[in-house]
Enzyme design. Structure first.
Site, PDB file in Angstrom:
ATOM      1  N   ARG B 257       1.402  -0.224  12.768  1.00  0.00           N
ATOM      2  CA  ARG B 257       0.978  -1.324  11.893  1.00  0.00           C
ATOM      3  C   ARG B 257       1.375  -2.622  12.584  1.00  0.00           C
ATOM      4  O   ARG B 257       2.540  -3.003  12.544  1.00  0.00           O
ATOM      5  CB  ARG B 257       1.695  -1.171  10.550  1.00  0.00           C
ATOM      6  CG  ARG B 257       1.101  -1.958   9.404  1.00  0.00           C
ATOM      7  CD  ARG B 257       2.063  -1.997   8.228  1.00  0.00           C
ATOM      8  NE  ARG B 257       3.154  -2.924   8.474  1.00  0.00           N
ATOM      9  CZ  ARG B 257       4.350  -2.868   7.895  1.00  0.00           C
ATOM     10  NH1 ARG B 257       4.632  -1.913   7.035  1.00  0.00           N
ATOM     11  NH2 ARG B 257       5.273  -3.771   8.177  1.00  0.00           N
ATOM     12  N   HIS B 261       2.985  -5.297   6.002  1.00  0.00           N
ATOM     13  CA  HIS B 261       2.499  -4.253   5.101  1.00  0.00           C
ATOM     14  C   HIS B 261       1.298  -4.764   4.303  1.00  0.00           C
ATOM     15  O   HIS B 261       0.251  -4.118   4.250  1.00  0.00           O
ATOM     16  CB  HIS B 261       3.619  -3.826   4.154  1.00  0.00           C
ATOM     17  CG  HIS B 261       3.149  -2.925   3.059  1.00  0.00           C
ATOM     18  ND1 HIS B 261       2.722  -1.636   3.299  1.00  0.00           N
ATOM     19  CD2 HIS B 261       3.011  -3.125   1.718  1.00  0.00           C
ATOM     20  CE1 HIS B 261       2.345  -1.084   2.140  1.00  0.00           C
ATOM     21  NE2 HIS B 261       2.511  -1.972   1.178  1.00  0.00           N
ATOM     22  N   TYR B 270      12.674  -6.864   9.049  1.00  0.00           N
ATOM     23  CA  TYR B 270      13.021  -5.493   9.432  1.00  0.00           C
ATOM     24  C   TYR B 270      12.385  -4.987  10.724  1.00  0.00           C
ATOM     25  O   TYR B 270      12.831  -3.984  11.266  1.00  0.00           O
ATOM     26  CB  TYR B 270      12.681  -4.535   8.279  1.00  0.00           C
ATOM     27  CG  TYR B 270      11.227  -4.573   7.841  1.00  0.00           C
ATOM     28  CD1 TYR B 270      10.275  -3.815   8.505  1.00  0.00           C
ATOM     29  CD2 TYR B 270      10.816  -5.360   6.763  1.00  0.00           C
ATOM     30  CE1 TYR B 270       8.940  -3.849   8.102  1.00  0.00           C
ATOM     31  CE2 TYR B 270       9.493  -5.395   6.360  1.00  0.00           C
ATOM     32  CZ  TYR B 270       8.560  -4.645   7.034  1.00  0.00           C
ATOM     33  OH  TYR B 270       7.256  -4.673   6.646  1.00  0.00           O
TER      34      TYR B 270
HETATM   35  C1  LIG Z   1       4.061   6.174  -6.159  1.00  0.00           C
HETATM   36  C2  LIG Z   1       4.251   4.893  -5.406  1.00  0.00           C
HETATM   37  N1  LIG Z   1       5.485   4.513  -5.038  1.00  0.00           N
HETATM   38  C3  LIG Z   1       5.690   3.366  -4.397  1.00  0.00           C
HETATM   39  C4  LIG Z   1       4.643   2.545  -4.074  1.00  0.00           C
HETATM   40  C5  LIG Z   1       4.907   1.198  -3.370  1.00  0.00           C
HETATM   41  N2  LIG Z   1       4.354   1.211  -2.012  1.00  0.00           N
HETATM   42  C6  LIG Z   1       3.131   0.750  -1.743  1.00  0.00           C
HETATM   43  S1  LIG Z   1       2.697   1.000  -0.156  1.00  0.00           S
HETATM   44  C7  LIG Z   1       4.167   1.729   0.199  1.00  0.00           C
HETATM   45  C8  LIG Z   1       4.429   2.245   1.573  1.00  0.00           C
HETATM   46  C9  LIG Z   1       3.414   3.242   1.998  1.00  0.00           C
HETATM   47  O1  LIG Z   1       3.656   3.651   3.307  1.00  0.00           O
HETATM   48  P1  LIG Z   1       2.681   4.618   4.065  1.00  0.00           P
HETATM   49  O2  LIG Z   1       2.397   5.817   3.235  1.00  0.00           O
HETATM   50  O3  LIG Z   1       3.252   4.881   5.412  1.00  0.00           O
HETATM   51  O4  LIG Z   1       1.311   3.836   4.199  1.00  0.00           O
HETATM   52  P2  LIG Z   1       1.034   2.458   4.933  1.00  0.00           P
HETATM   53  O5  LIG Z   1       1.264   1.374   3.928  1.00  0.00           O
HETATM   54  O6  LIG Z   1       1.928   2.377   6.102  1.00  0.00           O
HETATM   55  O7  LIG Z   1      -0.401   2.510   5.318  1.00  0.00           O
HETATM   56  C10 LIG Z   1       4.983   1.753  -0.922  1.00  0.00           C
HETATM   57  C11 LIG Z   1       6.358   2.274  -0.954  1.00  0.00           C
HETATM   58  C12 LIG Z   1       3.357   2.960  -4.484  1.00  0.00           C
HETATM   59  N3  LIG Z   1       2.270   2.226  -4.234  1.00  0.00           N
HETATM   60  N4  LIG Z   1       3.186   4.135  -5.127  1.00  0.00           N
END
Ligand SMILES: Cc1ncc(C[n+]2csc(CCOP(=O)(O)OP(=O)(O)O)c2C)c(N)n1
Ligand SMILES: Cc1ncc(C[n+]2csc(CCOP(=O)(O)OP(=O)(O)O)c2C)c(N)n1
Ligand SMILES: [Mg+2]
Ligand SMILES: [Mg+2]
Lengths: 336, 362, 336, 362
Positions: B257, B261, B270
């Protein structure tokens, strides 16, 4: 017309649904060869095959989540949750997906999923096998929630639920599975609205609202009350969300008194909504504040204590006495 | 080839644009001729441009939020382009590059992020579910959809996209269990972009994520997610396996990435800049550019064409965003149910009265 | 005393708790280096170490379930759920374990777990980031549920929650994180009961019950109403389960009129319980049926529609007019 | 030894009672002398007797339900006996044999099944959580408890028991993820008894369950769960790894549920009698009996002693069950909270009034 148990009536409703629509599939734990721990799906896998009556891995989120995908593909999944207390691992998929997808997609994606839940207590079971979680779902917009109290309704309503394009939580009164009654299997799903309550006993003094397993108890209470000269109108809600308030309202305008009963905990239970809504709609007709006869605000207790926890005929009569202004258990109560 | 847990990474195109031979994977991209290569390149450039435009729109207050896909173009285009029209995609919120491959109306990509709707498009128009915010939930939906395809007797495949963080959710693991149990025609496509917001992938998994699936009885591949050809090949292998009745496959596309985010995030808290620089040299577009150049395909004319296309898309997105119609007040009540609800009808009716009371001068 | 934002006040409360008790541990997604997406835990990992302020894998059931194990071992875990809409994957562990373990074990095992949930709307967010799920938890016996509305309460209450031997759902009004106020950090956890509501504006005509993000709106409404000659008493519930009914009751006995407001959906929301309970306790004092000003019974809508969904000052005033019998939006309403 | 996914099964004692040599595992049971062997045997016989007695009590209407552990004695005694007093057990509902090893008061085993309480014992008295009905939930509790031990700087270990069916639950997978991430001192002990009520293990897992853990970065072992020595050795390896700071281990004990799921179940609907017969010859007690015999340890006197012990335990259990005190009506309100709750106090008070109204003649 034939006589059958409530559990058999659901079985026959499921069978009709499987016959009528090839897109209907049943999913759940132990629903295949075993026919479910309550035998509600008995014989269906044998007759319709393992692809239409699917034993699933032991995971409720998995069951509901895959049902969502099947619904996306045009299927009408009917999921069995083995016992009330096991619905929570599937709660996220129900609340964030099943309930919201139609809204999320502006109506493009329908979620005609039926979730069958044997619920309620009174069978002397161990923990998590006797709960009444309906209020979690009635508070969730996008879901329909219903509960049946007799074999005919059980049969008709399960077919209506499956036929509905909306997701339906279908609460089955497990301690009434063995109740027998006449069932007309010719009644088709579209004969009745899925939203209508039924007046199951007419009366003039008090309206007693109940559903599922407590309808039978409420009817007995009405008989007992009439012996004491009080005429109780018993309503079987059938639909818990939305609630057929018109029917309750009409009754309360007549009686001026309302008692609501359910097994679930009282605080924030369905009884609160009914009391609040009816107070608003019938404020000038009410002779007394609505009373609730419910489970206590404790976790469901060990089996040896469940007779205390569960609303029974005497507690219903006591509430009837309260709204009637008759001598009752709280007449001399000094508490806060 | 099919069961990788040694951390090995399949790569067909090196960061400097050399074509790396691979006996197992080459045949799956041998039809990729010059024209296709150029069009893959164009797609990646365009989605990066969409990303830049959307980020700008957010900074200008025209979008509430945007989750950039910067750095993940090869993972999304390489896989998205291999799908058949009837295949069905269940992604997270970051798969806007995949949506582009599905032929989504450009403006539709922006509806969710402007706050106008929960879903940008009608899923059945492009056979792709709307963005999914609940991490991992969509993997079960893909599995269920795949079960439906299996029962329908068609060779349509469902594919689910999710991140490295998502692999920690129960849902994703249950999806693998259900998919394996029924041998559902589903592809699990994990974009391991090294981060789940501020959490490095090492917190979710101490060993390569692709190593998990075999334990569930699902073959897996671990590919260079910044290599559009490797991603294509792996996805085709997986799709082919699913179509021919051989069940699910798990793909870990190892990528990075490059942005925050979302536009709300502050990665300076971080992310180690050095790490980011390491990945910069592995850029998915740069390497295709180098490869095209080595093949004398990177003509000025071609590049101008790509730029024109990207500019055009960006312009359309901007215009579409700015001209988006505001939702009607009472539409807040629409589509809760597919049939009418006595309770909600009443509530809508009362609120409509309430709104009128202002007009009438209450 | 110092001036700080509500989010800072919680941060300082967490810091005190970490300082005071080595058994306090913080757990959640992104709470470490990032300090949480709202920076509520900013700086705490740096000062207390990664073993006391733990970034967890991305799984809410995992967070709550491991917190249960830590509690078994004598720890007092404070779990952060990143946004309201992400609590559901942890729902099973909360409802079947956290809420029930003390009861299940006859009091042998305590569950002093605090679950912090930034909740509510009004920040223009995407789906699942603006919800008010408190009623699911207030209906769950064994949990305490609280919500703060100002920096001082935020600070004191988070410390009380952590100090409580019972599990506490701690709902933080996310759109008020940046509200500033005076905070006395010397107030210790045992100074106040975790069950007491606060009368934040005195009045004689109408009681307006609110909590969390809507307390500020309710106070504004009271000011606006007083301009029209209506004196509104505003109550900040603070504790949502149990509810300090004595305080509401005293107020309603004085005013005779009750309006309840919350962002959550109306059907089966906390407002229903308050209306039902107060109707029962104050039946002969009520001049009008209690009114509710709440979110609609739809899923939380897209950001562009949230101003309609959310209760605001005008809708509160309209409800005040309704209970006052003044001209209001439903005066000429002919609906059912 | 530590990472098994080939389906191989560790066995130290054959079904006919021969001691099978195993270079990796033998050292872990070399301290098991004749006296210990005899006592392991005794424990297995006693818990089988408890099981029989409980089943009889249920048939006589004295228990509401009973989940037999028939066939799983070696898995439970072999592991339960290796635990240290300070280790903490998080089991399901079927680990009554483990509870026996923990020194539970016999009557306490029956409280839950008679319907008198939700928990039979005070968990801190025997360092074992009460039975857990929600499938898989306890695996996370064990992981959290282990984290606490880690933070306390002690070498106490948490062990979680669960079934083959449980491995499909999200919780169990998340527990492995958390345990791996923090290297928590926890042992995941899966009794694969081939069934989850009526569902054969093949529905949950198409490949050996022990193969899953390595994908999460957790070493695993697959042992003959009807072989008390193999189970002991594996559990000791796992405990030792955890105590020495090397994190979690997964053990799959391959066994068989010889009885119904619970006394409410009717396995004739789904179990093939032939399959059951196949397993009958692998009985965990019979093989130790044969082994003892081959060592001339199965004397009449010893057997009489074992029988006397089993009879005594059974007698105590029966008496304890029949004499169990009924819970007091108002105790339904106790221990919902650890402090008083204004709402609940009022409810209790009203109900107490209600009960009195009957006494007073209402
Ligand atoms: C059930 C749930 N818990 C927490 C979140 C908050 N949240 C949104 S994106 C994220 C990180 C996701 O990481 P990843 O699966 O690696 O996907 P990326 O964003 O890197 O594409 C979090 C913790 C959420 N959307 N849904
Ligand atoms: C969450 C949840 N879902 C369903 C059940 C119903 N149930 C009780 S035991 C059981 C089967 C468990 O199988 P397994 O994990 O193999 O353990 P075993 O009973 O064989 O020891 C099921 C489905 C439950 N108790 N909890
Ligand atoms: Mg990621
Ligand atoms: Mg099993």
């Amino acid at each position: 017309m034939s006589t059958m148990t409530l559990s058999r009536a659901i079985n026959s409703g499921l069978r009709k649904a499987l016959e009528d629509d090839p897109k209907v599939v049943l999913m759940g734990e132990d629903i295949g060869k075993l026919g479910g721990v309550f035998r509600v799906t008995d014989g269906l896998q044998k007759d319709f095959g393992a692809h239409r009556v699917m034993d699933t891995p032991l995971a409720e989120a998995g069951i509901i989540g895959t049902a969502v995908g099947l619904a996306y593909r045009g299927y009408r999944p009917v999921c069995e949750i083995q016992f009330d207390g096991f619905i929570y691992p599937g709660f996220d998929q129900i609340v964030t997906q099943v309930a919201k997808l139609h809204y999320r997609t502006g109506g493009a994606v329908k979620m005609p999923i039926t979730i069958r839940v044997p619920f309620g207590g009174g069978i002397g079971a161990v923990e998590h096998h006797s709960e009444s979680p309906e209020a979690y779902f009635t508070h969730t917009s996008g879901l329909r929630v219903v509960s049946c109290s007799n074999p005919q309704d059980a049969h008709t309503m399960v077919r209506q639920a499956i036929a509905s394009d909306d997701p339906v939580l279908f609460f089955e009164p497990k301690r009434r599975y063995w109740t027998k009654g006449e069932v007309n299997e010719e009644i088709t799903a579209d004969t009745l609205s899925l939203e209508s309550a039924a007046v199951v006993n007419s009366g003039n003094d008090v309206t007693l609202v109940s559903f599922g397993p407590l309808v039978a108890t409420a009817r007995d209470a009405a008989i007992a009350a009439s012996d004491e000269g009080v005429s109780v109108e018993v309503i079987d809600l059938r639909s818990l969300s939305p609630i057929d308030f018109a029917t309750i309202e009409a009754s309360v305008r007549k009686t001026g008194r309302l008692v609501i009963t359910h097994e679930a905990q009282q605080f924030g239970g369905l009884g609160a909504e009914i009391a609040a809504s009816i107070t608003q709609r019938c404020f000038y007709y009410l002779e007394a504040a609505p009373e609730r006869v419910t489970g206590f605000d404790t976790p469901y207790p060990a089996a040896k204590l469940e007779d205390h926890f569960l609303p029974n005929l005497d507690r219903m009569l006591d509430a009837v006495d309260r709204v009637m202004g008759k001598d009752n258990s709280l007449s001399n109560w000094k508490g806060q | 080839m099919s069961s990788v847990d040694d951390g090995g990474l399949v790569q067909l195109l090196s960061p400097t644009g050399e074509r790396v031979k691979n006996a197992d994977y080459d045949s799956w991209v041998e039809d990729v001729d010059d024209a296709q290569l150029k069009s893959l390149y164009e797609d990646m450039v365009v989605v990066r441009r969409i990303d830049t435009e959307a980020t700008a729109l957010q900074r200008q207050g025209e979008l509430g939020l945007w989750p950039p896909l910067l750095g993940q173009e090869a993972a999304q285009i390489g896989s998205g382009r291999t799908l058949r029209e009837d295949d069905f995609v269940f992604g997270s919120y970051r798969e806007n590059g995949v949506a582009y491959c599905r032929g989504v109306d450009y403006t539709d990509i922006m509806r969710v992020w402007r706050g106008n709707a929960h879903a940008g498009w009608n899923p059945y128009d492009i056979n792709m579910a709307p963005s999914q915010v609940i991490i991992g939930a969509q993997t079960l939906h893909a599995t269920g959809y795949a079960l439906g395809c299996q029962q329908d007797g068609v060779d349509t495949v469902a594919i689910s996209y999710f991140g490295d963080g998502a692999t920690s959710q129960g849902d994703v693991n249950e999806a693998m269990i259900f998919a394996a149990s029924y041998q559902a025609p589903v592809v699990f496509f994990c974009q391991n972009n090294q981060w789940a917001i501020s959490e490095p992938v090492g917190l979710q998994a101490r060993t390569p994520i692709a190593g998990r699936a075999p334990g569930f009885g699902i073959p897996s591949m671990r590919v260079d997610g910044n290599d559009v050809l490797a991603v294509m090949a792996a996805t085709r292998i997986a799709l082919d396996r699913a179509r021919s009745g051989n069940g699910p496959t798990f793909i870990e596309a190892v990528t990075y990435r490059m942005g925050p985010h979302t536009t709300s995030d502050d990665p300076s808290r971080y992310v180690d800049v050095l790490e980011r620089e390491d990945w910069q040299v592995k850029d998915p577009i740069v390497r295709v550019e180098a490869y095209l150049k080595s093949k004398d395909l990177l003509t000025e004319e071609f590049q101008a064409g790509v730029k024109a296309k990207a500019d055009d898309v960006a312009k359309k997105i901007r215009a579409g965003t700015l001209n988006m119609e505001e939702p009607d007040a009472l539409s807040v009540f629409d589509n809760v149910y597919s049939t009418s609800s006595s309770w909600l009808d009443r509530q809508k009716n009362q609120y409509s009265h309430y709104l009128q009371s202002f007009e009438g001068g209450h």
